[in-house]
Design a protein around this motif. Structure first.
Motif, PDB file in Angstrom:
ATOM      1  N   ARG A 122       0.864  -1.185   0.000  1.00  0.00           N
ATOM      2  CA  ARG A 122       0.000   0.000   0.000  1.00  0.00           C
ATOM      3  C   ARG A 122       0.904   1.240   0.000  1.00  0.00           C
ATOM      4  N   SER A 133      -7.767  -1.973  -3.016  1.00  0.00           N
ATOM      5  CA  SER A 133      -8.517  -0.730  -2.800  1.00  0.00           C
ATOM      6  C   SER A 133      -9.603  -0.551  -3.862  1.00  0.00           C
ATOM      7  N   GLY A 176     -11.697   1.000   6.841  1.00  0.00           N
ATOM      8  CA  GLY A 176     -10.658   0.927   5.813  1.00  0.00           C
ATOM      9  C   GLY A 176     -11.253   1.465   4.517  1.00  0.00           C
ATOM     10  N   VAL A 177     -10.785   0.969   3.393  1.00  0.00           N
ATOM     11  CA  VAL A 177     -11.266   1.498   2.112  1.00  0.00           C
ATOM     12  C   VAL A 177     -12.755   1.185   1.913  1.00  0.00           C
ATOM     13  N   ASP A 197     -13.578   1.877  14.313  1.00  0.00           N
ATOM     14  CA  ASP A 197     -12.356   1.171  13.894  1.00  0.00           C
ATOM     15  C   ASP A 197     -11.389   1.190  15.056  1.00  0.00           C
ATOM     16  N   ARG A 199      -8.072   1.487  14.560  1.00  0.00           N
ATOM     17  CA  ARG A 199      -6.941   2.361  14.217  1.00  0.00           C
ATOM     18  C   ARG A 199      -7.342   3.814  14.500  1.00  0.00           C
ATOM     19  N   GLY A 228       0.463  -0.016   8.699  1.00  0.00           N
ATOM     20  CA  GLY A 228      -0.816   0.689   8.830  1.00  0.00           C
ATOM     21  C   GLY A 228      -2.006  -0.249   8.895  1.00  0.00           C
ATOM     22  N   ALA A 230      -4.452  -3.109  10.739  1.00  0.00           N
ATOM     23  CA  ALA A 230      -4.844  -3.453  12.105  1.00  0.00           C
ATOM     24  C   ALA A 230      -4.208  -4.785  12.486  1.00  0.00           C
ATOM     25  N   SER A 258     -16.939  -4.400   7.985  1.00  0.00           N
ATOM     26  CA  SER A 258     -15.860  -4.597   6.996  1.00  0.00           C
ATOM     27  C   SER A 258     -14.513  -4.771   7.679  1.00  0.00           C
ATOM     28  N   ALA A 259     -14.521  -5.218   8.949  1.00  0.00           N
ATOM     29  CA  ALA A 259     -13.251  -5.310   9.696  1.00  0.00           C
ATOM     30  C   ALA A 259     -12.467  -6.558   9.313  1.00  0.00           C
ATOM     31  N   GLN A 260     -11.203  -6.352   8.988  1.00  0.00           N
ATOM     32  CA  GLN A 260     -10.335  -7.460   8.573  1.00  0.00           C
ATOM     33  C   GLN A 260      -8.975  -7.285   9.212  1.00  0.00           C
TER      34      GLN A 260
HETATM   35  P1  NAD Z   1      -8.661  -4.107   5.765  1.00  0.00           P
HETATM   36  O1  NAD Z   1      -9.605  -4.598   4.726  1.00  0.00           O
HETATM   37  O2  NAD Z   1      -7.465  -4.924   6.099  1.00  0.00           O
HETATM   38  O3  NAD Z   1      -9.505  -3.921   7.128  1.00  0.00           O
HETATM   39  C1  NAD Z   1     -10.643  -3.083   7.151  1.00  0.00           C
HETATM   40  C2  NAD Z   1     -10.660  -2.258   8.404  1.00  0.00           C
HETATM   41  O4  NAD Z   1     -10.947  -3.101   9.518  1.00  0.00           O
HETATM   42  C3  NAD Z   1      -9.342  -1.562   8.735  1.00  0.00           C
HETATM   43  O5  NAD Z   1      -9.553  -0.164   8.767  1.00  0.00           O
HETATM   44  C4  NAD Z   1      -8.967  -2.125  10.078  1.00  0.00           C
HETATM   45  O6  NAD Z   1      -8.328  -1.171  10.910  1.00  0.00           O
HETATM   46  C5  NAD Z   1     -10.328  -2.523  10.629  1.00  0.00           C
HETATM   47  N1  NAD Z   1     -10.276  -3.463  11.757  1.00  0.00           N
HETATM   48  C6  NAD Z   1      -9.485  -4.541  11.949  1.00  0.00           C
HETATM   49  N2  NAD Z   1      -9.736  -5.124  13.133  1.00  0.00           N
HETATM   50  C7  NAD Z   1     -10.731  -4.404  13.712  1.00  0.00           C
HETATM   51  C8  NAD Z   1     -11.460  -4.512  14.937  1.00  0.00           C
HETATM   52  N3  NAD Z   1     -11.176  -5.462  15.821  1.00  0.00           N
HETATM   53  N4  NAD Z   1     -12.399  -3.593  15.188  1.00  0.00           N
HETATM   54  C9  NAD Z   1     -12.674  -2.599  14.311  1.00  0.00           C
HETATM   55  N5  NAD Z   1     -12.041  -2.456  13.129  1.00  0.00           N
HETATM   56  C10 NAD Z   1     -11.082  -3.341  12.833  1.00  0.00           C
HETATM   57  O7  NAD Z   1      -8.240  -2.608   5.511  1.00  0.00           O
HETATM   58  P2  NAD Z   1      -7.910  -1.850   4.151  1.00  0.00           P
HETATM   59  O8  NAD Z   1      -9.091  -1.142   3.675  1.00  0.00           O
HETATM   60  O9  NAD Z   1      -7.263  -2.832   3.234  1.00  0.00           O
HETATM   61  O10 NAD Z   1      -6.863  -0.779   4.674  1.00  0.00           O
HETATM   62  C11 NAD Z   1      -5.752  -1.213   5.468  1.00  0.00           C
HETATM   63  C12 NAD Z   1      -4.770  -0.078   5.699  1.00  0.00           C
HETATM   64  O11 NAD Z   1      -4.134   0.268   4.498  1.00  0.00           O
HETATM   65  C13 NAD Z   1      -5.410   1.189   6.218  1.00  0.00           C
HETATM   66  O12 NAD Z   1      -4.535   1.790   7.124  1.00  0.00           O
HETATM   67  C14 NAD Z   1      -5.533   2.048   5.005  1.00  0.00           C
HETATM   68  O13 NAD Z   1      -5.586   3.433   5.280  1.00  0.00           O
HETATM   69  C15 NAD Z   1      -4.262   1.660   4.302  1.00  0.00           C
HETATM   70  N6  NAD Z   1      -4.294   1.934   2.863  1.00  0.00           N
HETATM   71  C16 NAD Z   1      -3.284   2.665   2.313  1.00  0.00           C
HETATM   72  C17 NAD Z   1      -3.275   2.931   0.959  1.00  0.00           C
HETATM   73  C18 NAD Z   1      -2.165   3.698   0.332  1.00  0.00           C
HETATM   74  O14 NAD Z   1      -1.479   4.414   1.025  1.00  0.00           O
HETATM   75  N7  NAD Z   1      -1.920   3.547  -0.933  1.00  0.00           N
HETATM   76  C19 NAD Z   1      -4.297   2.440   0.169  1.00  0.00           C
HETATM   77  C20 NAD Z   1      -5.318   1.684   0.760  1.00  0.00           C
HETATM   78  C21 NAD Z   1      -5.290   1.418   2.117  1.00  0.00           C
END
Ligand code: NAD
Length: 381
Positions: A122, A133, A176-177, A197, A199, A228, A230, A258-260
């Protein structure tokens, strides 16, 4: 270099790995692109469109796989298809190496080289390749439409001659996204939205979309890794979140979860007690079904009803928006493929590259990703 795209094998998979626009860009780079007839039927790319873009349409998939150098796919090809590829051939797609490490054995035994789109870092440099994303954006959007369609009420606040209609209350777990896109979509439809969330950084994003951020005091524990993402929380920490969610669920009309945690089972956030406390007619859309689900009552791939609460756990929502999902994925995979190409169009794999290296799962039959090697070891025990 011969690049191939074939019809996706899994039932209900409507996306195509490469769309005609991307074919055009690749062909001008000096490669040949071969597309199985019908590949883009559901995603808006007819055989004629592919031909116009410079691809060759193939009717015999077996013959095509026998001679291909790079196979582009959305989901992992069947073992039967992988068995046709010659040693050293490259496979790029969502290969699920951490969720299904056993499936990597076929790639290893066939001496293939495989890149998993879900492992693309990412980073700013790799943003144009970030297929996770792209798909999460679609999934987040569509989840809200599913909830709105199923909910026996409307989303917006309406002031009519017959009186005022209160807006729907939506709770989004995991910002997240996908979660952020769900929040944005629910807000556009006029709902009052709350987001949650673990984070801390997510709070700012949730608030910037006009939603309220629910905060839990986790006593300052580490909730994210260096990348970044979780991390997996202790049961005690999870319970604090669950208590808050149970309380808010009582007044919520729709919950989108959507928590992962990458490579782990999805955290259980909505308990049976929380579901029991929701109003009949409320809706839960659990987007984490493929990794076990965020809701105790979810059945991945099914819709169940508990005390009048509808719980949906769709497994491949991105495939319900095939045109835009394929368009975005095709651009992501093409941008990545270009990192594997010389200017002359020849294949060049530089595992020291900070995007190519981390994305590679298997190189000529050798597992080159530490996390995948560990997952394989655990699976073999
Ligand atoms: P993901 O699909 O892995 O998880 C979705 C969300 O679930 C995350 O925000 C995570 O913090 C949350 N989560 C996990 N456990 C949890 C819990 N117990 N309770 C509540 N929430 C919980 O996430 P994602 O959408 O793939 O994004 C992951 C990270 O990557 C984020 O920090 C995001 O900002 C970052 N990101 C960066 C870029 C970039 O810079 N190019 C692009 C996309 C995502």
């Amino acid at each position: 270099m011969k690049i191939a795209v074939v019809r996706e094998a899994p039932a209900g998979e409507t996306r195509a790995a490469l769309m005609p626009d991307s074919v055009r860009a690749l062909v001008t780079s000096g490669v040949t692109v071969h597309v199985e007839s019908g590949t883009g039927d559901a995603s808006g790319g007819s055989d004629a469109d592919y031909v116009a873009a410079g691809a060759q349409i193939e009717r015999d998939k077996t013959e095509l796989l026998d001679s291909v150098d790079v196979l582009l796919c959305v989901s992992r090809p069947s073992d039967h298809d992988l068995a046709r590829l010659h040693a050293g051939a490259v496979v790029i797609g969502f290969l699920r190496p951490l969720d299904e490490p056993d499936a990597m054995v076929q790639l290893i035994e066939r001496n293939l080289t495989a890149f998993a789109m879900e492992l693309i870092p990412r980073s700013t440099r790799a943003q144009s390749m970030d297929a996770l994303s792209s798909m999460a954006t679609i999934v987040g959007y569509k989840s809200v439409l599913l909830a709105a369609e199923r909910l026996p009420r409307m989303f917006p606040l309406l002031m009519t001659a017959a009186g005022t209609i209160a807006p729907a209350r939506v709770l989004v777990l995991g910002a997240g996204v996908a979660g952020l896109q769900a929040i944005a979509t629910a807000r556009r439809l006029g709902a009052v939205v709350e987001g949650y969330d673990v984070r801390a950084a997510a709070g700012e994003h949730v608030r910037s979309l006009g939603a309220k951020f629910l905060q839990v005091d986790l006593g300052g524990i580490q909730t994210e890794d260096a990348g970044g993402y979780a991390v997996e929380l202790s049961d005690e920490a999870l319970n604090r979140g669950r208590d808050l969610i149970t309380k808010h669920a009582r007044t919520t009309d729709a919950i989108i979860t959507s928590a992962q945690v990458p490579g782990k089972r999805a955290p259980l956030l909505v308990t049976e007690e929380a579901v029991a406390g929701m109003k009949p007619g409320s809706v839960i859309v659990d987007l984490a079904g493929s990794t076990g689900g965020n809701c105790a009552a979810s059945r991945p791939g099914e819709t169940v009803v508990r005390n009048g609460v509808v719980i949906m756990s769709p497994l491949n929502l991105a495939a319900t928006v095939p045109v835009h999902a394929s368009q975005l994925y095709s651009r992501n995979i093409t941008a990545f493929l270009k990192l594997l190409m010389e200017d002359t169009g020849e294949l060049k794999i530089d595992l020291t590259d900070d995007v190519v290296g981390p994305t590679c799962v298997v190189h000529q039959g050798e597992v080159v990703n530490g996390r995948v090697a560990a997952a394989l070891e655990t699976a073999a025990r």
